[in-house]
Design a protein around this motif. Structure first.
Motif, PDB file in Angstrom:
ATOM      1  N   LYS A  34      -5.963   1.704   6.790  1.00  0.00           N
ATOM      2  CA  LYS A  34      -6.337   0.296   6.833  1.00  0.00           C
ATOM      3  C   LYS A  34      -5.147  -0.565   6.416  1.00  0.00           C
ATOM      4  O   LYS A  34      -4.513  -0.311   5.390  1.00  0.00           O
ATOM      5  N   LYS A  35      -4.849  -1.611   7.215  1.00  0.00           N
ATOM      6  CA  LYS A  35      -3.728  -2.492   6.896  1.00  0.00           C
ATOM      7  C   LYS A  35      -4.141  -3.472   5.813  1.00  0.00           C
ATOM      8  O   LYS A  35      -5.221  -4.078   5.865  1.00  0.00           O
ATOM      9  N   MET A  36      -3.236  -3.629   4.834  1.00  0.00           N
ATOM     10  CA  MET A  36      -3.506  -4.502   3.699  1.00  0.00           C
ATOM     11  C   MET A  36      -2.321  -5.434   3.478  1.00  0.00           C
ATOM     12  O   MET A  36      -1.166  -5.071   3.728  1.00  0.00           O
ATOM     13  N   ARG A  37      -2.631  -6.644   3.036  1.00  0.00           N
ATOM     14  CA  ARG A  37      -1.588  -7.568   2.608  1.00  0.00           C
ATOM     15  C   ARG A  37      -1.478  -7.422   1.104  1.00  0.00           C
ATOM     16  O   ARG A  37      -2.458  -7.621   0.377  1.00  0.00           O
ATOM     17  N   VAL A  38      -0.282  -7.095   0.601  1.00  0.00           N
ATOM     18  CA  VAL A  38      -0.120  -6.673  -0.803  1.00  0.00           C
ATOM     19  C   VAL A  38       0.837  -7.616  -1.523  1.00  0.00           C
ATOM     20  O   VAL A  38       1.913  -7.938  -1.003  1.00  0.00           O
ATOM     21  N   HIS A  39       0.431  -8.042  -2.726  1.00  0.00           N
ATOM     22  CA  HIS A  39       1.319  -8.775  -3.622  1.00  0.00           C
ATOM     23  C   HIS A  39       1.499  -7.935  -4.878  1.00  0.00           C
ATOM     24  O   HIS A  39       0.542  -7.647  -5.599  1.00  0.00           O
TER      25      HIS A  39
END
Length: 474
Positions: free
Chosen positions: A130-135
């Motif tokens: 699953k693609k995630m936007r990560v900070h």
């Protein structure tokens, strides 16, 4: 590419216009749709990145996550408001909030955990794909949990990219549908506009085809407006009107020429038949009658030759003048014509007062015009009459003492084959004055006939632009 252009040119004009309009609208809609999609994508990503940066993980939550990472009997805390939280150490090990698949660690995440950089923002995938936007940002703890020493760790806060990708996918389908509907609508509108705009062209085409099929030059196209189509319609109407007028003039010329040729030909045939009958029957014609008959034949041949010459002259184009224009001395031409007039009317008194005047004209045509005017004066002058000729300031006047021209006949004197009823018994074709008028007009001048103010006779006046001195170097 060449084949496509060739096929495009093969289409009817209205189909090409509709296709071009549909293509232009489709390109415009596609450009707007693409711009809208990319702008929405950038806005959604910006909003997600802003929300990830603003997420604050409490110390209590981090303490629980530290403990759960070192004690298998303790469960990791759940995600915070839909955000997946993951602990990253400098060695690259991770501990993820409950129910979430571990997120792949990048070198940037490890650098943050090692204290080399403050934070990083990127897109990564979980172990489940699953693609995630990560900070990822640095988190420093001073209260170690069991098994953990005080130090700096990295905390990754992530949200699934599906929150952006799904709306963008829906938007893309909507924009695609709108673009398709717009292109189809533009094609239909373009076809309607092409049919409406080209209706006058269709009418013009039908008119041209009708003229080509039937040679009917009375066809006229209704003109409405001041646009290019209206101008084209006016030009077509003007062209057909000119062609009809030209054809009428040609038909009239042929009819008039046939009428004028019929009389001398009939007389000539009669005389020739008399001569032939005399030879066939052996009955000789008396010498005086034969001499008169041959004289009549000669006069008729001369009249026919003159008439044919006049017709050839009249058949020349009205404009421009076929021969080259030259600077000529009008007084010299008038003087030459005077000598010829004296030979044709030796019993007449001819007075001349010629002052120098130079004009630009075709010499032979201008000389013939002046000769024709003087021939008319000689023809209609009574025996032992007087002809007065004057040339002053570019105006050549010729006055005779003949019977004159009635006022109701003056408007017709320059018409082809027109002859006054009183002059029809005299030799001539009725073409002389029409040729004179055309020659004078081609030289930029004008000719008029008017009754003499102080007695019988007619005054012919020819006015030509020029100068009393020849141009330098002539």
């Amino acid at each position: 590419m060449t084949g496509a252009l060739r096929r495009l040119r093969a289409l009817p004009l209205r189909s090409r216009l509709a296709l071009l309009v549909a293509t232009a609208v489709a390109i415009a809609v596609a450009a707007v749709a693409a711009g809208c999609w990319f702008a929405t994508k950038a806005q959604l990503e910006s909003q997600m990145d802003s929300s990830l940066r603003n997420v604050s993980v409490s110390d209590d939550y981090m303490q629980k996550l530290f403990i759960a990472c070192t004690r298998p009997d303790r469960a990791t805390p759940p995600p915070i408001g839909g955000y997946t939280v993951q602990l990253v150490t400098a060695s690259g090990s991770t501990c993820t909030s409950a129910g979430a698949s571990p997120i792949g660690v990048t070198a940037a995440d490890i650098a943050v955990a090692a204290g080399v950089r403050d934070d990083t923002l990127h897109t990564a995938s979980t172990k489940s794909g699953k693609k995630m936007r990560v900070h990822t940002y640095a988190y420093e703890t001073h209260t170690p949990a069991p098994g953990l020493v005080p130090g700096t760790f990295a905390v990754s806060v992530a949200r699934p990219m599906s929150e952006i990708d799904d709306p963008l996918s829906t938007l893309a389908w909507v924009l695609l549908a709108v673009a398709g509907i717009g292109a189809v609508g533009a094609g239909a509108a373009g076809l309607w506009v092409a049919r409406t705009g080209l209706r006058p062209v269709d009418e013009l085409t039908e008119a041209v085809e009708h003229v080509a099929r039937t040679e009917d030059l009375t066809v006229r196209i209704p003109v409405d407006g001041e646009d290019e189509i209206a101008r084209l319609s006016r030009s077509f109407n003007s062209m057909t009107e000119s062609l009809a007028s030209s054809r009428d003039r040609q038909a009239q010329l042929i009819a008039d020429a046939g009428h004028e040729l019929r009389t001398p030909l009939t007389s000539l045939r009669t005389n020739v038949e008399l001569l032939a009958r005399s030879d066939d029957t052996g009955r000789a014609i008396p010498p005086d009658d034969r001499k008169a008959l041959m004289k009549s034949v000669k006069a008729q041949m001369t009249e026919l030759a003159s008439l044919i010459g006049d017709l050839q002259e009249l058949a020349r184009p009205d404009a421009p003048t076929p021969g080259p224009l030259q600077v000529v001395a009008l007084h010299d031409i008038a003087d030459t014509a005077l000598e010829r007039a004296r030979l044709r009317g030796p019993e007449l008194t001819i007075r001349a007062d010629l002052t120098p005047w130079y004009v630009r004209a075709e010499p032979a045509a201008l000389e013939r015009a002046v000769v024709n005017v003087l021939d008319n004066a000689v023809k209609f002058s009574p025996s032992r009459g007087t002809i007065e000729i004057a040339l002053r300031d570019g105006e050549l006047t010729v006055r005779d003492q003949g019977p004159g021209i009635p006022a109701d006949e003056l408007p017709h004197v320059f018409e082809r084959f027109w002859r006054s009823p009183s002059a029809r018994q005299l030799p001539g074709s009725g073409l002389g004055l029409s040729i004179v008028a055309r020659t004078v007009q081609q030289s930029g001048g004008e000719i008029t006939l008017s009754p003499a103010p102080d007695g019988p006779g007619t005054i012919a006046s020819i006015r030509l632009p020029g100068a009393p001195q020849p141009p330098p170097g002539l």
